[in-house]
Design a protein around this motif. Structure first.
Motif, PDB file in Angstrom:
ATOM      1  N   ARG A  37       0.805  -1.215   0.000  1.00  0.00           N
ATOM      2  CA  ARG A  37       0.000   0.000   0.000  1.00  0.00           C
ATOM      3  C   ARG A  37       0.844   1.273   0.000  1.00  0.00           C
ATOM      4  N   ASN A  93       2.768   3.664   3.518  1.00  0.00           N
ATOM      5  CA  ASN A  93       1.828   2.598   3.900  1.00  0.00           C
ATOM      6  C   ASN A  93       1.215   2.867   5.274  1.00  0.00           C
ATOM      7  N   ARG A 143      -1.509   5.711   4.791  1.00  0.00           N
ATOM      8  CA  ARG A 143      -2.787   5.247   4.248  1.00  0.00           C
ATOM      9  C   ARG A 143      -3.552   4.316   5.191  1.00  0.00           C
ATOM     10  N   ASP A 163      -8.796   5.651  -0.144  1.00  0.00           N
ATOM     11  CA  ASP A 163      -8.125   4.565  -0.853  1.00  0.00           C
ATOM     12  C   ASP A 163      -9.201   3.769  -1.589  1.00  0.00           C
ATOM     13  N   ARG A 179      -9.581   3.924   4.919  1.00  0.00           N
ATOM     14  CA  ARG A 179      -8.165   4.152   4.616  1.00  0.00           C
ATOM     15  C   ARG A 179      -8.015   5.289   3.606  1.00  0.00           C
TER      16      ARG A 179
END
Length: 287
Positions: free
Chosen positions: A19, A102, A105, A129, A137
């Protein structure tokens, strides 16, 4: 006590490396996966002061938000500043793991920790996201205040709640205007102005605001319900430091659940690069 490999598996579940942004450098930088871990230090920056702190603490694992080698390297020679960090950590059997975009997020992520430090109620991600069906997220957060504040009072809250730095907190906007809704982004956030405007918030809290993006954001004739967008610019390190407390608490929970007995520590060493602030002796004048 767990092996490093077990702890890393848990960290990758919290902050999946896939991510991260494509340009990012996250994950494990050094460390023997078979070595046991008993003590963990969390920090924002993998600089030598932090590596030395990990040595004094007798830590087995250092977890930082910022990468050590973001753009790669051809050497880890101890004659270089970053090479000295690597040598120090390896010499003392300390692993280094990085959770950067990462962790930005994640749910909860870096901006959740920033919102929590400022007593803001998170309502949604600023940039969701698309891979998260729950819609939790993403980058940044949209937040509400429990009660309206003037911009001046809200700026004072930010300055009081975040760690003290030489920069302090800069504010753009009418000090008397009312703030009810806020967007936050830990770290450099002037690339998210389109999302901030679309959110229609009263103020935006972030770091590293450059002159032109900030000026353009202030000059846009798209006022919010209570006036033009106000800006609150804090030090980059200060806006991301609350994540270290949040991340340590997350690892504590995993340790308790698994009976690992880990001892987590949070570095309070200020690694913001600016060390002093010289205020103007008189009001700003036209040049």
């Amino acid at each position: 006590m767990p092996a490093l490999a077990e702890v890393l598996t848990a960290l990758d579940a919290l902050w999946p490396p896939e991510r991260a942004e494509e340009w990012d450098a996250v994950g494990t930088v050094c460390g023997d996966p078979d070595r046991p871990v008993t003590r963990v230090l969390f920090a924002v920056d993998p600089v030598l002061d932090i590596a030395d702190e990990a040595v004094r603490l007798d830590a087995d694992l250092l977890i930082t938000h910022h990468p050590l080698y973001l753009r790669g390297t051809t050497t880890v020679a101890a004659s270089t500043s970053k090479g000295r960090v690597v040598h120090t950590l390896i010499k003392h059997d300390i692993a280094l793991h990085v959770a950067h975009t990462n962790a930005d997020r994640a749910d909860p992520g870096v901006s959740d920790a920033l919102a929590g430090a400022l007593d803001l109620r998170v309502t949604a991600p600023l940039v969701p996201d698309p891979s998260d069906p729950a819609g939790r997220r993403g980058l940044g957060r949209i937040c509400e205040l429990d009660a309206p504040l003037s911009l001046a009072a809200f700026g004072e809250r930010v300055a009081e709640r975040l760690p003290r730095t030489a920069q302090g907190v800069r504010i753009a906007g009418d000090p008397e205007r009312t703030i009810r809704t806020v967007a936050v982004c830990g770290g450099s956030g002037d690339g998210l102005f389109d999302a901030v405007r679309a959110a229609g918030v009263d103020a935006y809290v972030t770091a590293d605001l450059r002159h032109h993006p900030a000026s353009e954001a202030r000059e846009r004739r798209e006022p919010t319900a209570s006036g033009q967008l106000a800006l609150v610019d804090a030090a980059h390190w200060a806006t991301e430091w609350p994540w270290t407390e949040q991340a340590a608490a997350q690892l504590d929970e995993i340790s308790d659940r698994n009976g690992w007995g880990l001892r987590t520590h949070i570095s309070r060493t200020v690694t913001d690069p600016w060390t002093a602030h010289a205020p103007s002796p008189a009001p700003a004048r036209t040049l």
